[in-house]
Motif scaffolding. Structure first.
Motif, PDB file in Angstrom:
ATOM      1  N   GLU A 106       0.823  -1.196   0.000  1.00 14.86           N
ATOM      2  CA  GLU A 106       0.000   0.000   0.000  1.00 14.86           C
ATOM      3  C   GLU A 106       0.864   1.256   0.000  1.00 14.86           C
ATOM      4  N   LEU A 107       0.345   2.286  -0.596  1.00 19.64           N
ATOM      5  CA  LEU A 107       1.025   3.571  -0.568  1.00 19.64           C
ATOM      6  C   LEU A 107       0.897   4.187   0.813  1.00 19.64           C
ATOM      7  N   SER A 108       1.925   4.904   1.215  1.00 20.48           N
ATOM      8  CA  SER A 108       1.856   5.628   2.479  1.00 20.48           C
ATOM      9  C   SER A 108       0.954   6.845   2.295  1.00 20.48           C
ATOM     10  N   PRO A 109       0.474   7.429   3.387  1.00 22.27           N
ATOM     11  CA  PRO A 109      -0.361   8.632   3.257  1.00 22.27           C
ATOM     12  C   PRO A 109       0.315   9.742   2.460  1.00 22.27           C
ATOM     13  N   LYS A 110       1.577   9.964   2.702  1.00 25.78           N
ATOM     14  CA  LYS A 110       2.284  11.008   1.971  1.00 25.78           C
ATOM     15  C   LYS A 110       2.395  10.658   0.493  1.00 25.78           C
ATOM     16  N   GLU A 111       2.609   9.389   0.179  1.00 25.57           N
ATOM     17  CA  GLU A 111       2.688   8.969  -1.223  1.00 25.57           C
ATOM     18  C   GLU A 111       1.342   9.142  -1.933  1.00 25.57           C
ATOM     19  N   ILE A 112       0.259   8.893  -1.218  1.00 26.91           N
ATOM     20  CA  ILE A 112      -1.073   9.101  -1.794  1.00 26.91           C
ATOM     21  C   ILE A 112      -1.264  10.574  -2.144  1.00 26.91           C
ATOM     22  N   VAL A 113      -0.899  11.456  -1.219  1.00 20.87           N
ATOM     23  CA  VAL A 113      -1.037  12.898  -1.449  1.00 20.87           C
ATOM     24  C   VAL A 113      -0.131  13.337  -2.595  1.00 20.87           C
ATOM     25  N   SER A 114       1.094  12.835  -2.608  1.00 16.31           N
ATOM     26  CA  SER A 114       2.036  13.196  -3.657  1.00 16.31           C
ATOM     27  C   SER A 114       1.511  12.798  -5.037  1.00 16.31           C
ATOM     28  N   LYS A 115       0.954  11.608  -5.126  1.00 13.07           N
ATOM     29  CA  LYS A 115       0.426  11.147  -6.406  1.00 13.07           C
ATOM     30  C   LYS A 115      -0.768  11.997  -6.839  1.00 13.07           C
ATOM     31  N   ALA A 116      -1.620  12.361  -5.879  1.00 15.36           N
ATOM     32  CA  ALA A 116      -2.780  13.203  -6.195  1.00 15.36           C
ATOM     33  C   ALA A 116      -2.348  14.556  -6.741  1.00 15.36           C
ATOM     34  N   HIS A 120       4.275  19.094   6.189  1.00 18.38           N
ATOM     35  CA  HIS A 120       3.196  18.614   7.041  1.00 18.38           C
ATOM     36  C   HIS A 120       3.378  17.124   7.338  1.00 18.38           C
ATOM     37  N   SER A 121       2.784  16.699   8.436  1.00 18.76           N
ATOM     38  CA  SER A 121       2.773  15.281   8.785  1.00 18.76           C
ATOM     39  C   SER A 121       1.430  14.690   8.383  1.00 18.76           C
ATOM     40  N   PHE A 122       1.459  13.511   7.736  1.00 18.21           N
ATOM     41  CA  PHE A 122       0.248  12.918   7.172  1.00 18.21           C
ATOM     42  C   PHE A 122      -0.126  11.631   7.895  1.00 18.21           C
ATOM     43  N   LYS A 123      -1.436  11.410   7.973  1.00 22.37           N
ATOM     44  CA  LYS A 123      -1.947  10.199   8.620  1.00 22.37           C
ATOM     45  C   LYS A 123      -3.210   9.752   7.889  1.00 22.37           C
ATOM     46  N   ARG A 124      -3.257   8.472   7.536  1.00 18.00           N
ATOM     47  CA  ARG A 124      -4.444   7.936   6.883  1.00 18.00           C
ATOM     48  C   ARG A 124      -5.444   7.464   7.933  1.00 18.00           C
ATOM     49  N   THR A 125      -6.704   7.872   7.781  1.00 17.13           N
ATOM     50  CA  THR A 125      -7.758   7.433   8.684  1.00 17.13           C
ATOM     51  C   THR A 125      -8.776   6.600   7.895  1.00 17.13           C
ATOM     52  N   ASN A 126      -9.938   6.382   8.463  1.00 16.99           N
ATOM     53  CA  ASN A 126     -10.926   5.528   7.814  1.00 16.99           C
ATOM     54  C   ASN A 126     -11.313   6.041   6.433  1.00 16.99           C
ATOM     55  N   ASP A 127     -11.314   5.123   5.475  1.00 22.88           N
ATOM     56  CA  ASP A 127     -11.764   5.485   4.132  1.00 22.88           C
ATOM     57  C   ASP A 127     -13.261   5.775   4.151  1.00 22.88           C
ATOM     58  N   THR A 128     -13.708   6.511   3.152  1.00 19.48           N
ATOM     59  CA  THR A 128     -15.128   6.812   3.029  1.00 19.48           C
ATOM     60  C   THR A 128     -15.492   6.768   1.546  1.00 19.48           C
ATOM     61  N   PHE A 129     -16.663   7.290   1.213  1.00 18.09           N
ATOM     62  CA  PHE A 129     -16.990   7.375  -0.199  1.00 18.09           C
ATOM     63  C   PHE A 129     -17.882   8.568  -0.466  1.00 18.09           C
ATOM     64  N   LEU A 130     -17.833   9.045  -1.700  1.00 14.70           N
ATOM     65  CA  LEU A 130     -18.663  10.128  -2.185  1.00 14.70           C
ATOM     66  C   LEU A 130     -19.419   9.614  -3.388  1.00 14.70           C
ATOM     67  N   ASN A 131     -20.751   9.623  -3.299  1.00 12.25           N
ATOM     68  CA  ASN A 131     -21.579   8.953  -4.296  1.00 12.25           C
ATOM     69  C   ASN A 131     -21.162   7.481  -4.350  1.00 12.25           C
ATOM     70  N   ASP A 132     -20.668   7.009  -5.469  1.00  8.65           N
ATOM     71  CA  ASP A 132     -20.258   5.607  -5.569  1.00  8.65           C
ATOM     72  C   ASP A 132     -18.742   5.448  -5.664  1.00  8.65           C
ATOM     73  N   ASP A 133     -18.004   6.514  -5.351  1.00  2.00           N
ATOM     74  CA  ASP A 133     -16.548   6.485  -5.467  1.00  2.00           C
ATOM     75  C   ASP A 133     -15.906   6.244  -4.100  1.00  2.00           C
ATOM     76  N   TYR A 134     -14.942   5.351  -4.056  1.00  5.36           N
ATOM     77  CA  TYR A 134     -14.166   5.086  -2.854  1.00  5.36           C
ATOM     78  C   TYR A 134     -13.158   6.214  -2.658  1.00  5.36           C
ATOM     79  N   VAL A 135     -12.999   6.639  -1.431  1.00  2.00           N
ATOM     80  CA  VAL A 135     -12.195   7.832  -1.160  1.00  2.00           C
ATOM     81  C   VAL A 135     -11.243   7.594   0.012  1.00  2.00           C
ATOM     82  N   TYR A 136      -9.956   7.917  -0.202  1.00  2.00           N
ATOM     83  CA  TYR A 136      -8.994   7.949   0.905  1.00  2.00           C
ATOM     84  C   TYR A 136      -9.300   9.168   1.789  1.00  2.00           C
ATOM     85  N   THR A 137      -9.082   9.020   3.086  1.00  2.53           N
ATOM     86  CA  THR A 137      -9.159  10.147   4.006  1.00  2.53           C
ATOM     87  C   THR A 137      -7.790  10.325   4.641  1.00  2.53           C
ATOM     88  N   ILE A 138      -7.161  11.459   4.346  1.00  6.31           N
ATOM     89  CA  ILE A 138      -5.813  11.731   4.830  1.00  6.31           C
ATOM     90  C   ILE A 138      -5.842  12.975   5.708  1.00  6.31           C
TER      91      ILE A 138
END
Length: 548
Positions: A128-138, A268-286
């Motif tokens: 899995e990508l780290s929280p910072k890697e997720i943000v960087s990719k976004a 900044h320091s990043f931390k991944r918390t519980n995922d959620t969704f918007l409409n039918d899309d899966y969403v990371y929460t950082i």
């Protein structure tokens, strides 16, 4: 944890018809009204998205979950779609709305559950990508996920202040923005056209809160405490636009985000918390934080798990010296003094992400001049008293001229404090209030009066009020206002833009019709209504106060 899918529970939707007791305008028949609430706790869902199915038109719920839509959509039999981050999406026929009533829609929060595959996932699965890697990719995919070709957006804009729990100085507009795309600099290339704007007089106007930021406290200035905000010519819409850190991802937006790929990512320091969704899309929460000097930054990013587009960015900056006025944890779990917070949300339209709304809130303070003050002083003394052999009441006096009638002035303790003339104490024998004047009769022996009069005569060419010191700290009017007392008043300033329609092919707009970005948005700006102006509306708050 690798989440492959959500098990959606049966959506719970409750529709309650409540007779509207207050808050509807005289033209209530032109709109249909409603509220969006959380089914689990009854709290308002702020920034819920309400749009007409199969149309690009919609609205965003207010701070109390309230919204309104034109009644003509009911005649068309449209379907309303309700959605918000972390809640189940639902459709509701507009025929459920009844004139002069509020429809209360309760949405159930989404439920996230692990599947059996999640529990026994083999070790050979990709790390899995780290929280910072997720943000960087976004951040790296912004120009792929967001439009780089010109487009336009039409929406409802408002700015207002909060005086404690009351909305004041509400200004509203329908605005079209022609954006040249994410490869262009927004502040210099985007064009803004105002369709219509109003100063909503149904909400109280406060002239002190309306002042521009000038940071000159000696003259009753308006400032953001412990921060600085460029006035941008007093144009609040421009101020709001420059705080869109996603659109201005390569520019310096606000502290301490600045540029996303450098300052946000590396500071900044990043931390991944519980995922959620918007409409039918899966969403990371950082979640992310930053501490620097006496400042604390708290933020949250919602990032689409399939294409890494940023759905929402929330950011709040606090000063750590001192607690907030209520001394309770706010929505971010922080008790410190808020300086500003900004929420920006994008929604998918076709294969690109377009702005859904942006909201910017900051604290500010105004140094308010005294409500009751001495404007000038008259000195009425004659030499006749020198000829008297004994002390008795006479016409020698000081006359303090106030800025208002002072018949209710409380003067009980005035003569206990006395007056100082060049450092020498002079007691007061009597005080009389006449209209806006306070007449003070000094109690002087012949010897003291002779000395005082001689010095008074010598200094008469000077401004006597500089030589005489009046202790007026005990003086208050019948409303409790202290004489000469400047007060500091605190407010919250909001600027918000809610998109109602996106257009991938913007129309031509004559430059003479464009908003002047260097002047206040409500200062004699040009405005032009298109033929389809009735398709857009102002989602005015249903009431002027916020329930706490």
């Amino acid at each position: 944890m690798n989440v492959n899918r959500f098990k959606k529970k049966v959506l719970y939707l409750t529709v309650l018809l409540l007779v509207v007791i207050q808050g509807l305008s005289a033209q209530s028949g032109e709109y249909l009204y409603g509220y969006v609430l959380d089914a689990s706790n009854g709290e308002a869902i702020v920034f819920a998205n309400i749009h007409l199915k199969d149309r690009q038109t919609g609205v965003i719920s207010n701070f109390d979950g309230g919204f309104r839509i034109p009644s003509n959509y009911k005649e068309l039999g449209d379907i309303l779609v309700f959605s918000s981050m972390g809640y189940e999406k639902e459709e509701l026929s507009i025929t459920e709305f009844i004139k002069d009533t509020n429809v209360v829609v309760k949405l159930r929060p989404s439920t996230l559950q692990l599947t059996e595959v999640d529990v026994i996932a083999p070790k050979r699965l990709k790390k899995e990508l780290s929280p910072k890697e997720i943000v960087s990719k976004a951040i790296s995919l912004i120009t792929s996920n967001y439009p780089i070709e010109p487009y336009s957006q039409i929406g409802y804009y408002r700015d207002y202040q909060m005086d404690h729990d009351e909305i004041i100085n509400l200004n509203e507009a329908i605005i079209e923005v022609v954006d040249q795309g994410f490869n262009a600099v927004d502040s210099t290339t985007s064009k803004v056209l105002i369709y219509d704007y109003i100063e909503n007089i149904d909400f109280r106007r406060d002239t002190f809160a309306l002042k521009p930021y000038d940071y000159d406290l000696k003259e009753g200035g308006k400032v953001i405490d412990r921060a600085f905000l460029d006035g941008y010519g007093g144009n609040e819409f421009v101020i709001l636009s420059v705080h869109n850190a996603i659109r201005n991802h390569e520019m310096s937006s606000y502290s301490f985000v600045y540029k996303l790929d450098t300052d946000l990512l590396n500071e900044h320091s990043f931390k991944r918390t519980n995922d959620t969704f918007l409409n039918d899309d899966y969403v990371y929460t950082i979640e992310f934080t930053k501490k620097k000097y006496n400042y604390l930054a708290v933020g949250k990013l919602y990032i689409n798990k399939s294409n890494f587009s940023i759905n929402r960015l929330k950011y709040a900056l606090y000063h750590t010296k001192g607690k907030n006025s209520l001394n309770v944890s706010d929505k971010n779990g922080v008790r410190k003094t808020l300086i500003f917070d900004v929420v920006t949300e994008y929604r998918k339209n076709g294969d690109k992400m377009f702005l859904n709304f942006i909201s910017l809130n900051n604290n500010f303070k105004v140094l308010v001049p005294p409500k009751i003050n001495v404007e000038f002083i008259d000195f009425n003394f004659t030499a006749e008293r020198l000829e008297k052999k004994k002390i008795e009441f006479n016409h020698d006096n000081f006359v303090l001229n106030f800025n208002k009638d002072i018949n209710g002035l409380i003067i009980n303790n005035l003569w206990k404090k006395g007056i100082l003339f060049k450092g020498q104490s002079i007691k007061i024998d009597r005080a009389v209030v006449i209209g806006n004047q306070l007449v003070l009769y000094p109690n002087l022996s012949n010897a003291k009066f002779k000395k005082f009069f001689e010095e008074f005569d010598v200094e008469k060419e000077q401004f006597m009020s500089d030589l005489v010191e009046f202790n007026l700290s005990e003086l208050r009017d019948d409303d409790g206002n202290e004489v000469g007392m400047w007060t500091t008043k605190y407010y919250n300033q909001y600027r918000e833009y809610f998109v109602q329609e996106n257009n991938s092919k913007p129309r031509y707009i004559d430059n003479s019709l464009l908003m002047d970005k260097k002047r206040p948005i409500f200062d004699n700006q040009p405005n032009s209504k298109p033929n389809n102006f009735d398709n857009y509306w102002m989602n005015t708050p249903l009431r002027s106060t916020v329930d706490q």
